[in-house]
Scaffold this active site. Structure first.
Site, PDB file in Angstrom:
ATOM      1  N   SER A   1       0.965  -1.185  -0.230  1.00 38.60           N
ATOM      2  CA  SER A   1      -0.117   0.193  -0.022  1.00 38.60           C
ATOM      3  C   SER A   1       1.040   1.257   0.063  1.00 38.60           C
ATOM      4  O   SER A   1       2.045   1.313   0.509  1.00 38.60           O
ATOM      5  CB  SER A   1      -0.827   0.141   1.197  1.00 38.60           C
ATOM      6  OG  SER A   1      -1.486   1.335   1.347  1.00 38.60           O
TER       7      SER A   1
ATOM      8  N   TYR B   1      -0.568  -0.769  10.528  1.00 33.00           N
ATOM      9  CA  TYR B   1      -1.096  -1.086   8.966  1.00 33.00           C
ATOM     10  C   TYR B   1       0.151  -0.612   8.212  1.00 33.00           C
ATOM     11  O   TYR B   1       0.715  -1.392   7.417  1.00 33.00           O
ATOM     12  CB  TYR B   1      -2.308  -0.593   8.707  1.00 33.00           C
ATOM     13  CG  TYR B   1      -2.778  -0.838   7.246  1.00 33.00           C
ATOM     14  CD1 TYR B   1      -3.226  -2.037   6.834  1.00 33.00           C
ATOM     15  CD2 TYR B   1      -2.290  -0.041   6.214  1.00 33.00           C
ATOM     16  CE1 TYR B   1      -3.736  -2.281   5.517  1.00 33.00           C
ATOM     17  CE2 TYR B   1      -2.712  -0.345   4.825  1.00 33.00           C
ATOM     18  CZ  TYR B   1      -3.494  -1.493   4.719  1.00 33.00           C
ATOM     19  OH  TYR B   1      -3.554  -1.831   3.331  1.00 33.00           O
TER      20      TYR B   1
END
Length: 259
Positions: free
Chosen positions: A138, A148
């Site tokens: 990401s 994350y």
């Protein structure tokens, strides 16, 4: 006939990879937790494209699930030529708002599963002298923002490192780093994404097309869309404290607990 294995294949980017690879004539092994949804999707791809699709229900947050996929990757009958490590999820809220158990589960899926499945696939691919591994990360990998982002930064560094170590083996590696993609990701995490501007959203099929182009070009990191390429470049050259503060404020705006 090329066989591709895709994790997190029943929705979002994983489903987009499955559709594209099926259209290109690949046989598929699809991995996801929801066995019924996975079987239905596999049947639809078989009927539409005339390929073989194996549904492999597995939870990559559990050792048994990872082991089942490792075993499939090591099989010599119907060997896997393309692995797409796509399975992943987000936790709602900032650090200390999410239970530590949920954060550890995230690391299991984003890091341990990616490492183990990449190792299982790369071992067999190197022996055959060909193969590709795409690890979905990401743009959050370039932003100092919680577990994350840290887990996705690990995916990028790990992929680049393995690509360097296995250069010349015939096995290619790519870390895919998309921005906001229209999938079920935010809904599943209980995140409110209505404040994200319309221009920031990417189409999953176009993300997959960009990834496969970059893989063919021999790149090890793919950031689809020029807007996110600029954002990633800025993140690399902006002081971490400044970028982290901006990211944290943005995250609070998207946190349902604060709306």
């Amino acid at each position: 006939m090329t066989t591709s294995l895709v994790t997190g294949a029943s929705a979002g980017i994983g489903a987009a990879f499955a559709r594209r690879l099926a259209a290109d004539g690949h046989d598929l092994v699809l991995v996801a937790r929801d066995g019924k949804r996975l079987a239905d999707f596999a049947a639809s791809l078989e009927a539409r494209h005339g390929i073989r699709v194996e549904a492999l229900p597995a939870d990559l947050a559990e050792d048994e699930g990872i082991a089942a996929v490792e075993d499939r990757l090591r099989r010599t009958d119907g060997p896997v030529d393309v692995l797409v490590n796509n399975a992943g999820f987000g936790n709602k809220g900032t650090f200390l708002q999410a239970p530590v158990a949920d954060e550890l589960r995230m690391l299991k899926v984003h890091c341990e599963a990616v490492l183990r499945l990449t190792a299982a696939a790369a071992e067999s691919m190197r022996a055959r002298g060909r193969g590709s591994v795409i690890n979905v990360a990401s743009v959050a990998a370039f932003v100092p923002r919680g577990t994350y982002g840290a887990s996705k930064a690990w995916v990028v560094q790990f992929t680049q490192g393995v690509a360097y170590e296995l250069a010349g083996s015939g096995v290619r590696f790519l870390a895919l780093c998309p921005g906001f993609v229209r999938t079920e990701f935010h809904d599943r995490a209980g995140m409110k994404a209505s404040n994200v501007p319309s221009w920031a959203w990417l189409d999953a099929d176009k993300v997959v097309a960009a990834a496969l182009r970059d893989l063919a070009r021999g790149r090890t990191v793919s950031v689809p869309d020029p807007r996110y390429k600029v954002a990633a470049a800025l993140a690399r050259h902006t002081p971490a404290a400044l970028f982290g503060a901006t990211s944290t404020r943005a995250g609070r705006r998207y946190d349902p607990k604060n709306t």
